[in-house]
Each structure stands twice: as C-alpha cells, then as structure tokens.
Design an enzyme around this catalytic site. Sequence first.
Site, PDB file in Angstrom:
ATOM      1  N   SER A 142     -85.549 -14.489 -80.598  1.00  0.00           N
ATOM      2  CA  SER A 142     -85.772 -15.926 -80.822  1.00  0.00           C
ATOM      3  C   SER A 142     -86.897 -16.084 -81.832  1.00  0.00           C
ATOM      4  O   SER A 142     -87.683 -15.138 -82.051  1.00  0.00           O
ATOM      5  CB  SER A 142     -86.178 -16.561 -79.490  1.00  0.00           C
ATOM      6  OG  SER A 142     -86.672 -17.866 -79.677  1.00  0.00           O
ATOM      7  N   TYR A 155     -91.652 -16.315 -71.682  1.00  0.00           N
ATOM      8  CA  TYR A 155     -90.505 -16.282 -72.598  1.00  0.00           C
ATOM      9  C   TYR A 155     -90.884 -15.590 -73.907  1.00  0.00           C
ATOM     10  O   TYR A 155     -90.177 -14.700 -74.392  1.00  0.00           O
ATOM     11  CB  TYR A 155     -90.018 -17.714 -72.854  1.00  0.00           C
ATOM     12  CG  TYR A 155     -88.787 -17.792 -73.730  1.00  0.00           C
ATOM     13  CD1 TYR A 155     -87.564 -17.310 -73.278  1.00  0.00           C
ATOM     14  CD2 TYR A 155     -88.852 -18.331 -75.005  1.00  0.00           C
ATOM     15  CE1 TYR A 155     -86.428 -17.370 -74.079  1.00  0.00           C
ATOM     16  CE2 TYR A 155     -87.725 -18.407 -75.814  1.00  0.00           C
ATOM     17  CZ  TYR A 155     -86.513 -17.927 -75.347  1.00  0.00           C
ATOM     18  OH  TYR A 155     -85.392 -17.979 -76.144  1.00  0.00           O
TER      19      TYR A 155
HETATM   20  P1  NAP Z   1     -77.528 -20.676 -72.123  1.00  0.00           P
HETATM   21  O1  NAP Z   1     -76.513 -21.626 -72.644  1.00  0.00           O
HETATM   22  O2  NAP Z   1     -78.424 -21.090 -71.017  1.00  0.00           O
HETATM   23  O3  NAP Z   1     -76.784 -19.325 -71.720  1.00  0.00           O
HETATM   24  C1  NAP Z   1     -77.496 -18.282 -71.126  1.00  0.00           C
HETATM   25  C2  NAP Z   1     -76.527 -17.196 -70.724  1.00  0.00           C
HETATM   26  O4  NAP Z   1     -77.279 -16.140 -70.117  1.00  0.00           O
HETATM   27  C3  NAP Z   1     -75.501 -17.691 -69.723  1.00  0.00           C
HETATM   28  O5  NAP Z   1     -74.222 -17.248 -70.115  1.00  0.00           O
HETATM   29  C4  NAP Z   1     -75.930 -17.016 -68.435  1.00  0.00           C
HETATM   30  O6  NAP Z   1     -74.785 -16.648 -67.696  1.00  0.00           O
HETATM   31  C5  NAP Z   1     -76.612 -15.750 -68.943  1.00  0.00           C
HETATM   32  N1  NAP Z   1     -77.523 -15.199 -67.950  1.00  0.00           N
HETATM   33  C6  NAP Z   1     -78.733 -15.682 -67.576  1.00  0.00           C
HETATM   34  N2  NAP Z   1     -79.232 -14.917 -66.592  1.00  0.00           N
HETATM   35  C7  NAP Z   1     -78.346 -13.922 -66.364  1.00  0.00           C
HETATM   36  C8  NAP Z   1     -78.286 -12.831 -65.474  1.00  0.00           C
HETATM   37  N3  NAP Z   1     -79.303 -12.560 -64.616  1.00  0.00           N
HETATM   38  N4  NAP Z   1     -77.210 -12.023 -65.501  1.00  0.00           N
HETATM   39  C9  NAP Z   1     -76.177 -12.279 -66.357  1.00  0.00           C
HETATM   40  N5  NAP Z   1     -76.179 -13.279 -67.228  1.00  0.00           N
HETATM   41  C10 NAP Z   1     -77.249 -14.106 -67.230  1.00  0.00           C
HETATM   42  O7  NAP Z   1     -78.505 -20.202 -73.316  1.00  0.00           O
HETATM   43  P2  NAP Z   1     -78.263 -19.910 -74.883  1.00  0.00           P
HETATM   44  O8  NAP Z   1     -78.964 -20.957 -75.631  1.00  0.00           O
HETATM   45  O9  NAP Z   1     -76.853 -19.626 -75.157  1.00  0.00           O
HETATM   46  O10 NAP Z   1     -79.163 -18.588 -75.031  1.00  0.00           O
HETATM   47  C11 NAP Z   1     -78.597 -17.319 -75.298  1.00  0.00           C
HETATM   48  C12 NAP Z   1     -79.704 -16.434 -75.850  1.00  0.00           C
HETATM   49  O11 NAP Z   1     -80.187 -17.014 -77.066  1.00  0.00           O
HETATM   50  C13 NAP Z   1     -80.908 -16.300 -74.926  1.00  0.00           C
HETATM   51  O12 NAP Z   1     -81.367 -14.975 -74.939  1.00  0.00           O
HETATM   52  C14 NAP Z   1     -81.951 -17.227 -75.550  1.00  0.00           C
HETATM   53  O13 NAP Z   1     -83.256 -16.797 -75.283  1.00  0.00           O
HETATM   54  C15 NAP Z   1     -81.599 -17.075 -77.009  1.00  0.00           C
HETATM   55  N6  NAP Z   1     -82.055 -18.195 -77.840  1.00  0.00           N
HETATM   56  C16 NAP Z   1     -81.639 -19.483 -77.579  1.00  0.00           C
HETATM   57  C17 NAP Z   1     -82.094 -20.511 -78.389  1.00  0.00           C
HETATM   58  C18 NAP Z   1     -81.700 -21.956 -78.149  1.00  0.00           C
HETATM   59  O14 NAP Z   1     -82.331 -22.871 -78.739  1.00  0.00           O
HETATM   60  N7  NAP Z   1     -80.677 -22.232 -77.334  1.00  0.00           N
HETATM   61  C19 NAP Z   1     -82.936 -20.245 -79.493  1.00  0.00           C
HETATM   62  C20 NAP Z   1     -83.321 -18.927 -79.727  1.00  0.00           C
HETATM   63  C21 NAP Z   1     -82.863 -17.913 -78.898  1.00  0.00           C
HETATM   64  P3  NAP Z   1     -74.563 -16.913 -66.111  1.00  0.00           P
HETATM   65  O15 NAP Z   1     -75.222 -18.191 -65.773  1.00  0.00           O
HETATM   66  O16 NAP Z   1     -73.076 -16.882 -65.991  1.00  0.00           O
HETATM   67  O17 NAP Z   1     -75.196 -15.729 -65.460  1.00  0.00           O
END
Ligand code: NAP
Length: 245
Positions: A142, A155
């Site tokens: 990130s 985080y």
């Molecule tokens: P999201 O929509 O909340 O999705 C998070 C995913 O992680 C879900 O599919 C969830 O699946 C999975 N997850 C969480 N805990 C888990 C566990 N213990 N075991 C298995 N799966 C788990 O978030 P997102 O925005 O797509 O984020 C994806 C990645 O991008 C993350 O690493 C985040 O830090 C990074 N990121 C996001 C942003 C942003 O602005 N959105 C920016 C920079 C980086 P289940 O609930 O099915 O377990």
Amino acid sequence: MIPLKDKVAIVTGASRGIGRATAITLARHGVRVACVGRDDNAAHEVVERIASASGQAFSIHCDVRDEWSVKRTVEFVLEQHGTVDIMINNAGVGIHGEVEDYTLNDWHTTIDTNLTSAFLFCRAVVPIMRARKSGRIINVSSGAGRNGIAGYGAYCASKFGLIGFSESLAQEVRSDGILVSSVLPGSTDTQFGKRIPEDENAERSERARLSPFEVAEAIASLCESNPNAWISELVIRPLVVKPKA
Ligand code: NAP
C-alpha cells in the site's frame, strides 16, 4: 509479453475488492485461478462469474493467518493443477486506532493477516517455483507501506514489513527465475476499512479513488511482463480529477 493462458494462480482475499477483481481479470487472460478467502458465498459468486465467462476458477476456504490452512490450500492447488505459476498475496485488513488505545489482539490480527500470511504462502510456493525455474509472486502492500499515517500504526507496520519481506525474498529467489514484486495501490474503491472512520477533514472532491479493476489490470500486466526485466515495485495512484463546480 508472456501469455498467461493456462497458468495457475493463487489469489488471496479473492472474495471481495482488489482480490476479486484480480481473480476475474486473470481468468479473462486464461489463467486458472484459485480464489482464497473465508467468505464461501462471496468466493463462490466470483467463481460463478468467472465460469459464466468461460474462465476457470475454484474457491478454497482458507484463513490466511493459519499455517495449516495455508499449507493445505497450496497442496490442494497442486493436486488440482500440478503447479503454481503466480502467487498474489492480497488478503488484508485495516483496523484503525492510535497506539495508546490499540489492543494486542488487533495488532496480531493486522500483522498476521497482512504480513505473516505472505510469509506462509511464499514459503509454501517457492519450492514449487524453484523446481520449475519460474514463477511470479506479487505482494499487495500500500502507499501506507511507504508513509506512516496517524491512527494506522499496525497497518503501516504490516505494509512496510511486507515491502521489506518482498525485497529480501526477491534477492533469495531471483537467480532461480522467480520474480517477486510489491504493488502499492493508492486509495481504491472497495469495502476495505469499513471499520476505519471517515477522515472528517478530507475534501470529498479530492478523494478520487482507483477502481479495483484498475489495480487488477496493473497486477495482470505485471504477471505478463518480460521476465528478464524484473519490476520489483509498482506504485499505482488515482489520477485525481476534481468534479466540475
Ligand atoms: P477488502 O475489499 O476488504 O477485501 C479484503 C479481502 O481480504 C477479502 O477478500 C477478505 O476475504 C480477505 N481476508 C481478510 N482477512 C482474511 C483472512 N484472515 N483469511 C483470508 N482472507 C482474508 O479490501 P481491498 O481493498 O480489496 O484490499 C485488498 C488488499 O489491498 C489489502 O491487502 C489492502 O491492504 C490493500 N490495499 C487496499 C487499498 C484500498 O484503498 N482499498 C489501498 C492500498 C492497499 P474474506 O472476508 O472472505 O476472508
């Protein structure tokens, strides 16, 4: 460009957001995708969507924090497809809180989900890739992996740590044809951080976001990039456009 058709990928956190978009995008490129997550209904919906577009995918229930669960997931993919070509460590959580009020439980949840999970999956897939002298590992960090943010100590620690882990692993495996990359998306329009309060001071008009599919396309292009030209880090930012007054 390396054709991705019939490559085998594991995508963690594929039930929602960036992981879901990445699974769908890779499948459009002909990749056979193992969709990893805990929400079986959501993961199943992703698999059905991929199948309805003649793609190949299956879901695997896995808590990425759990060593045994990760081992079993990789073994299952090997049984089904005989290899792992692409590993996308994407699953993540963001639990907001200032350090003095932060619980140890929330700290462990954040570090284990965002950082330890990548170690567990990489440890499991590297021997498979090493034997084939090829492989791609993409760890989704990130912008918070480069810049500290008040209220996001755990985080940021996990995402800084993920970049350091990726750089170290990359040096261990590059001579065996395995390319490790960190992806640093900017703010992306997902359900991420539902538990994080809105930034009261932020100007709405300036909070342009990436779409999860824009991040997914960048990840897919990394997967098909020239393996002799290792892209170690990819920073993706929204091109902010203020709405007209
Ligand atoms: P999201 O929509 O909340 O999705 C998070 C995913 O992680 C879900 O599919 C969830 O699946 C999975 N997850 C969480 N805990 C888990 C566990 N213990 N075991 C298995 N799966 C788990 O978030 P997102 O925005 O797509 O984020 C994806 C990645 O991008 C993350 O690493 C985040 O830090 C990074 N990121 C996001 C942003 C942003 O602005 N959105 C920016 C920079 C980086 P289940 O609930 O099915 O377990």
